[in-house]
Enzyme design. Structure first.
Site, PDB file in Angstrom:
ATOM      1  N   PRO A 171       5.559  -5.934  -3.799  1.00 59.01           N
ATOM      2  CA  PRO A 171       5.216  -5.426  -5.131  1.00 59.01           C
ATOM      3  C   PRO A 171       5.444  -3.922  -5.207  1.00 59.01           C
ATOM      4  O   PRO A 171       5.039  -3.183  -4.315  1.00 59.01           O
ATOM      5  CB  PRO A 171       3.731  -5.781  -5.278  1.00 59.01           C
ATOM      6  CG  PRO A 171       3.240  -6.001  -3.884  1.00 59.01           C
ATOM      7  CD  PRO A 171       4.397  -6.525  -3.121  1.00 59.01           C
ATOM      8  N   GLU A 172       6.121  -3.495  -6.249  1.00 62.10           N
ATOM      9  CA  GLU A 172       6.391  -2.076  -6.451  1.00 62.10           C
ATOM     10  C   GLU A 172       5.530  -1.578  -7.606  1.00 62.10           C
ATOM     11  O   GLU A 172       4.648  -2.283  -8.098  1.00 62.10           O
ATOM     12  CB  GLU A 172       7.885  -1.872  -6.684  1.00 62.10           C
ATOM     13  CG  GLU A 172       8.733  -2.380  -5.511  1.00 62.10           C
ATOM     14  CD  GLU A 172      10.229  -2.172  -5.698  1.00 62.10           C
ATOM     15  OE1 GLU A 172      10.620  -1.222  -6.398  1.00 62.10           O
ATOM     16  OE2 GLU A 172      11.011  -2.969  -5.138  1.00 62.10           O
ATOM     17  N   ARG A 174      17.446  -2.963   4.962  1.00 63.73           N
ATOM     18  CA  ARG A 174      17.170  -3.355   3.580  1.00 63.73           C
ATOM     19  C   ARG A 174      18.459  -3.742   2.865  1.00 63.73           C
ATOM     20  O   ARG A 174      19.457  -3.029   2.928  1.00 63.73           O
ATOM     21  CB  ARG A 174      16.493  -2.206   2.805  1.00 63.73           C
ATOM     22  CG  ARG A 174      15.307  -1.562   3.500  1.00 63.73           C
ATOM     23  CD  ARG A 174      14.189  -2.553   3.772  1.00 63.73           C
ATOM     24  NE  ARG A 174      13.546  -2.988   2.549  1.00 63.73           N
ATOM     25  CZ  ARG A 174      12.540  -2.334   1.966  1.00 63.73           C
ATOM     26  NH1 ARG A 174      12.082  -1.209   2.475  1.00 63.73           N
ATOM     27  NH2 ARG A 174      11.993  -2.810   0.862  1.00 63.73           N
ATOM     28  N   LYS A 201       1.664   2.760  -5.003  1.00 63.30           N
ATOM     29  CA  LYS A 201       1.615   1.301  -4.919  1.00 63.30           C
ATOM     30  C   LYS A 201       0.219   0.807  -4.546  1.00 63.30           C
ATOM     31  O   LYS A 201       0.046  -0.355  -4.175  1.00 63.30           O
ATOM     32  CB  LYS A 201       2.634   0.808  -3.891  1.00 63.30           C
ATOM     33  CG  LYS A 201       4.075   1.159  -4.244  1.00 63.30           C
ATOM     34  CD  LYS A 201       5.031   0.635  -3.185  1.00 63.30           C
ATOM     35  CE  LYS A 201       6.457   1.074  -3.443  1.00 63.30           C
ATOM     36  NZ  LYS A 201       7.387   0.567  -2.415  1.00 63.30           N
TER      37      LYS A 201
END
Length: 273
Positions: free
Chosen positions: A2-3, A260, A58
């Site tokens: 979650p960002e 990533r 965050k």
């Protein structure tokens, strides 16, 4: 993971349901969830009421009565489930609490998330070395130019550094770089002041749009609050490898940078070395 938009959605949704409700009971089922060095144990929150719901970077930040602050980093898979009646915990339920009108479960499949209870939230956030929020007036192209001036790492990885400015993760980094036509492998120090101005404006616009859409639902992550982000419908780069670029039609490439996944348009986003 979650960002910022997903965390903002969680904070707003929780606030609608739990504002002014009192915690009647709480059960921490997985002790390592409470970060070592937490100022208070979790059970001090029993009897306290939710008075505000905030976000810093965050982090989910619940402000309770009598000066208590409950701060949670969801990491990869942390999520809340709210119920109107008591429910049986499952294997991944690591904390439960009930309030005046709700029963709440906190789940984390990977057990990476952490939380603290403190009366000194600003000191806690200072210890985490968090950078500016995307909408902070101090976040300027001159600030980024100074920060990036000696950084030879790819801009994709630098955007993920929460010590410079907060809230951007893998999804929105791909979206921002595609929007401003910067290749993810471009060394941060090579990006011009003009491009950095564009980066800031793009980050603000993309994050605002994602917040309005309720965040992005990707793979196993949803908010867990019967809110499913719709921003995935608008994704121009993230997860679009092999598909045509929405700007020029060129097939999008996918590479791995620092472990990533990164997707970009080889025509619109030329690498600068």
């Amino acid at each position: 993971m979650p960002e910022l938009p997903e965390v903002e959605t969680i904070v707003k949704t929780m606030g609608v349901s739990l504002l002014n409700e009192q915690i009647k009971a709480i059960n921490l089922r997985y002790q390592p969830l409470l970060e070592i060095g937490s100022e208070y144990p979790i059970d001090v929150l029993v009897g306290e009421s939710f008075v505000d719901f905030k976000r810093r970077g965050k982090y989910v930040w619940f402000e309770l009565s009598n000066g208590y602050n409950w701060i949670i980093h969801l990491r990869m898979e942390g999520k809340f489930h709210l119920y109107d009646s008591q429910q049986r915990p499952n294997t991944h339920t690591h904390l439960t609490f009930n309030t005046t009108n709700h029963f709440v479960h906190y789940l984390d499949t990977r057990k990476f998330s952490r939380m603290v209870v403190t009366k000194h939230p600003e000191q806690f956030f200072e210890s985490k070395r968090l950078g500016y929020e995307p909408w902070d007036e101090k976040l300027t192209s001159e600030y980024l130019k100074k920060k990036y001036s000696t950084i030879g790492r790819p801009i994709k990885l630098v955007l993920l550094d929460q010590a410079i400015f907060v809230g951007v993760g893998n999804i929105y980094a791909d979206e921002i770089l595609h929007d401003i036509r910067v290749h993810p492998l471009t060394p941060a120090k090579m990006i011009s002041t003009i491009k950095l101005s564009q980066l800031i404006l793009s980050a603000r616009r993309i994050l605002e749009n994602a917040i309005q859409a309720g965040g992005t639902t990707i793979r196993s992550y949803t908010s867990g609050l019967n809110v499913h982000g719709r921003f995935q419908i608008q994704l121009a780069a993230y997860g679009q490898g092999g598909k045509p670029c929405p700007r020029c039609g060129t097939t999008m490439d996918r590479i791995v940078i620092g472990g990533r996944s990164s997707v970009f348009c080889p025509k619109c986003q030329k690498v600068k070395r």
